[in-house]
Design an enzyme around this catalytic site. Sequence first.
Site, PDB file in Angstrom:
ATOM      1  N   TYR A  75      19.325  32.438 -59.226  1.00 39.60           N
ATOM      2  CA  TYR A  75      19.829  32.032 -60.545  1.00 39.60           C
ATOM      3  C   TYR A  75      20.293  30.578 -60.517  1.00 39.60           C
ATOM      4  O   TYR A  75      19.852  29.753 -61.334  1.00 39.60           O
ATOM      5  CB  TYR A  75      20.965  32.947 -60.983  1.00 39.60           C
ATOM      6  CG  TYR A  75      21.701  32.447 -62.202  1.00 39.60           C
ATOM      7  CD1 TYR A  75      21.063  32.373 -63.438  1.00 39.60           C
ATOM      8  CD2 TYR A  75      23.027  32.039 -62.116  1.00 39.60           C
ATOM      9  CE1 TYR A  75      21.726  31.898 -64.561  1.00 39.60           C
ATOM     10  CE2 TYR A  75      23.699  31.569 -63.234  1.00 39.60           C
ATOM     11  CZ  TYR A  75      23.044  31.496 -64.453  1.00 39.60           C
ATOM     12  OH  TYR A  75      23.715  31.022 -65.558  1.00 39.60           O
TER      13      TYR A  75
ATOM     14  N   GLN B  28      25.098  35.255 -75.975  1.00 41.30           N
ATOM     15  CA  GLN B  28      26.529  35.074 -76.240  1.00 41.30           C
ATOM     16  C   GLN B  28      26.823  33.762 -76.964  1.00 41.30           C
ATOM     17  O   GLN B  28      27.486  33.751 -78.005  1.00 41.30           O
ATOM     18  CB  GLN B  28      27.309  35.079 -74.919  1.00 41.30           C
ATOM     19  CG  GLN B  28      27.470  36.421 -74.251  1.00 41.30           C
ATOM     20  CD  GLN B  28      28.490  36.343 -73.136  1.00 41.30           C
ATOM     21  OE1 GLN B  28      29.692  36.409 -73.378  1.00 41.30           O
ATOM     22  NE2 GLN B  28      28.031  36.202 -71.913  1.00 41.30           N
TER      23      GLN B  28
END
Length: 307
Positions: free
Chosen positions: A125, A11
């Site tokens: 994460y 992105q």
Amino acid sequence: MRILVCGAGGQVGREVIDRAAGFGLQALAMSHRELDISQPDAVLRTVEQLQPDLIINAAAFTHVDNAETHVEQAYAINRDGAGALGRVAERAGIPLFHLSTDYVFAGEAGHPYSESDQTGPTGVYGASKLAGEEQIQQACSRHLILRTSWVYGVYGHNFVKTMLRLGEQRSQLSVVADQIGCPTHAGVLADVMLELARRYADGRVLAWGLYHYCGQPPCSWFDFAVEIFRQARLIGLLPSAPEVLPISTEQFPTPARRPAWSVLDCSRFEAAFGLSPHDWKEDLSRVLKQLDALNERPLPSRQRSRA
């Protein structure tokens, strides 16, 4: 100035590539297929061959739930890859810009998180990204680490595009309303890093270190979804807006625990560089218009079903 962009297929990376020339900078794009940052020899070889003046690292293992079962891969990219870039940048005598995340925090604060607040990631994460920050801080003297949150944009998979797709398919959606964060446009993140890269290229001294930068004001995923549908309906990107129902995190269980509070304090970044956070609603409007112009409408079907 030549900038090596790692994660050029993501992105933010794609936005950096699109916008670099507008800042007078040459972007050297490296997607994951072209450069696996978890391979130190490949990182060193690439930097020696291309001889960039600065590295922007937008590469990461970002699938929060998959990280819980792909622990080794998540750490290989988010920790070891970041560390490899930091060591190679230091060896080459060049700076490293690196994107990190609000998930390094536990999400239990009652105030916007500052850079000095105690970290406490609740999943793989966030833990792997925090380890990557630490690797860079130890290895690279000239680093700029930007923690951000809730990234969305024209490219890749993100909440905005998911809501548009589901809004096309369904007449009713349930969205979590007790997780609070700051939606951030990928293009704005790219602009911020490119502006600082331009300043470096012009010989200006940057205040290296760790910073927070994200959109404003804070909102819930539910609030975000409602605004997405409101704006999409106004510009005709969706024929009608689905009904959005607020639910709790407990009603929408996921493999990884999300922070309930992901609000970041950006005042240190603003004071250091004079760049203010953007209003995410205004940025969202630009993204939706871009998607409309690109004809990236969710699905041609108008069939409705209840969620």
